[in-house]
Design an enzyme around this catalytic site. Sequence first.
Site, PDB file in Angstrom:
ATOM      1  N   CYS A  73       0.847  -1.193   0.000  1.00 31.13           N
ATOM      2  CA  CYS A  73       0.000   0.000   0.000  1.00 31.13           C
ATOM      3  C   CYS A  73       0.889   1.253   0.000  1.00 31.13           C
ATOM      4  O   CYS A  73       1.999   1.238   0.520  1.00 31.13           O
ATOM      5  CB  CYS A  73      -0.901   0.007   1.237  1.00 31.13           C
ATOM      6  SG  CYS A  73      -2.054   1.403   1.277  1.00 31.13           S
TER       7      CYS A  73
ATOM      8  N   ASP B 111       0.467   3.756   1.717  1.00 36.18           N
ATOM      9  CA  ASP B 111       0.463   4.319   3.070  1.00 36.18           C
ATOM     10  C   ASP B 111       1.893   4.583   3.576  1.00 36.18           C
ATOM     11  O   ASP B 111       2.739   3.682   3.560  1.00 36.18           O
ATOM     12  CB  ASP B 111      -0.259   3.343   4.020  1.00 36.18           C
ATOM     13  CG  ASP B 111      -0.603   3.978   5.355  1.00 36.18           C
ATOM     14  OD1 ASP B 111       0.319   4.454   6.046  1.00 36.18           O
ATOM     15  OD2 ASP B 111      -1.797   4.001   5.704  1.00 36.18           O
TER      16      ASP B 111
ATOM     17  N   ARG C  81       3.113   4.736   6.343  1.00 32.91           N
ATOM     18  CA  ARG C  81       3.531   4.013   7.545  1.00 32.91           C
ATOM     19  C   ARG C  81       4.005   2.594   7.267  1.00 32.91           C
ATOM     20  O   ARG C  81       4.354   1.862   8.192  1.00 32.91           O
ATOM     21  CB  ARG C  81       2.358   3.974   8.542  1.00 32.91           C
ATOM     22  CG  ARG C  81       1.921   5.356   9.001  1.00 32.91           C
ATOM     23  CD  ARG C  81       0.565   5.318   9.679  1.00 32.91           C
ATOM     24  NE  ARG C  81      -0.504   4.918   8.755  1.00 32.91           N
ATOM     25  CZ  ARG C  81      -1.789   4.797   9.103  1.00 32.91           C
ATOM     26  NH1 ARG C  81      -2.137   5.016  10.357  1.00 32.91           N
ATOM     27  NH2 ARG C  81      -2.692   4.445   8.208  1.00 32.91           N
TER      28      ARG C  81
ATOM     29  N   HIS D 124      -2.117  -3.969   5.007  1.00 30.63           N
ATOM     30  CA  HIS D 124      -1.985  -3.601   6.427  1.00 30.63           C
ATOM     31  C   HIS D 124      -3.367  -3.407   7.023  1.00 30.63           C
ATOM     32  O   HIS D 124      -4.305  -2.979   6.346  1.00 30.63           O
ATOM     33  CB  HIS D 124      -1.123  -2.340   6.583  1.00 30.63           C
ATOM     34  CG  HIS D 124      -1.716  -1.104   5.963  1.00 30.63           C
ATOM     35  ND1 HIS D 124      -2.346  -0.143   6.717  1.00 30.63           N
ATOM     36  CD2 HIS D 124      -1.794  -0.688   4.682  1.00 30.63           C
ATOM     37  CE1 HIS D 124      -2.771   0.828   5.908  1.00 30.63           C
ATOM     38  NE2 HIS D 124      -2.451   0.518   4.669  1.00 30.63           N
TER      39      HIS D 124
ATOM     40  N   CYS E  44      -6.315  -0.173   6.792  1.00 30.08           N
ATOM     41  CA  CYS E  44      -6.032   0.463   5.500  1.00 30.08           C
ATOM     42  C   CYS E  44      -7.188   1.389   5.093  1.00 30.08           C
ATOM     43  O   CYS E  44      -8.343   0.958   5.016  1.00 30.08           O
ATOM     44  CB  CYS E  44      -5.824  -0.610   4.432  1.00 30.08           C
ATOM     45  SG  CYS E  44      -5.411   0.065   2.808  1.00 30.08           S
TER      46      CYS E  44
HETATM   47 CO    CO Z   1      -3.447   1.216   3.032  1.00 34.57          CO
END
Ligand code: CO
Length: 212
Positions: free
Chosen positions: A50, A52, A54, A106, A109
């Site tokens: 992803c 993302d 993090r 994750h 999400c």
């Molecule tokens: Co995500």
Amino acid sequence: MSEHDHEVMENIDQLIENNAIWAEKMRISDPEFFKRLAQQQSPKYFWIGCSDSRVPANQITGLPPGEVFVHRNVANVVQETDFNVLAVLQYAVDVLKVSNVIVCGHYGCGGVQAALENFRHGIIDNWLAPIRSLTRVHKDELESLKDNQRLDRLCELNVLSQARHVARTTIVEDAWERGQELSIHSWIYRLDQGILTPLRKPISHASDVEST
Ligand code: CO
């Protein structure tokens, strides 16, 4: 994070300074590091994750530059109509000859969350269509869960589904047909613990795709 630290993070010039410090540290610890990397990359791993911020592939797996080839998009979706992911996958399999493809989602999400919501978010709703169709396929199971468990479960189902999509691309089918060793891993990352967990056994043959 202190006010000062926050200001530093907001200062774009700091990134260039950070880079100079990092490059110097790397040169001191391994004088040949950049020379070696500049000559070629030969990663054994291809990461589909992803976007993302993090979930950075290298950091959470403890891998230095040169060890993992990376593709990221919102909610780690693999669609056979997406030239971007197909082009990267083909390069990874046919040219770099990676032996492991890691599909990593994750918990929590935002993309998966959006696929669960019954209102419009914009263009992203089209991107998330494969996850929205998963919510219909797994309707009974998902409806039996509480809200936070429902999101977690859909995050897992999404990883499992996208990994099967990888396995069913012509790129991967042809690689297995040639006898190339290639395993597809279905992993999920827990943000609040920093822990990666495999969701099933790796898919290493066409006959593994449906088993778990
Ligand atoms: Co995500």
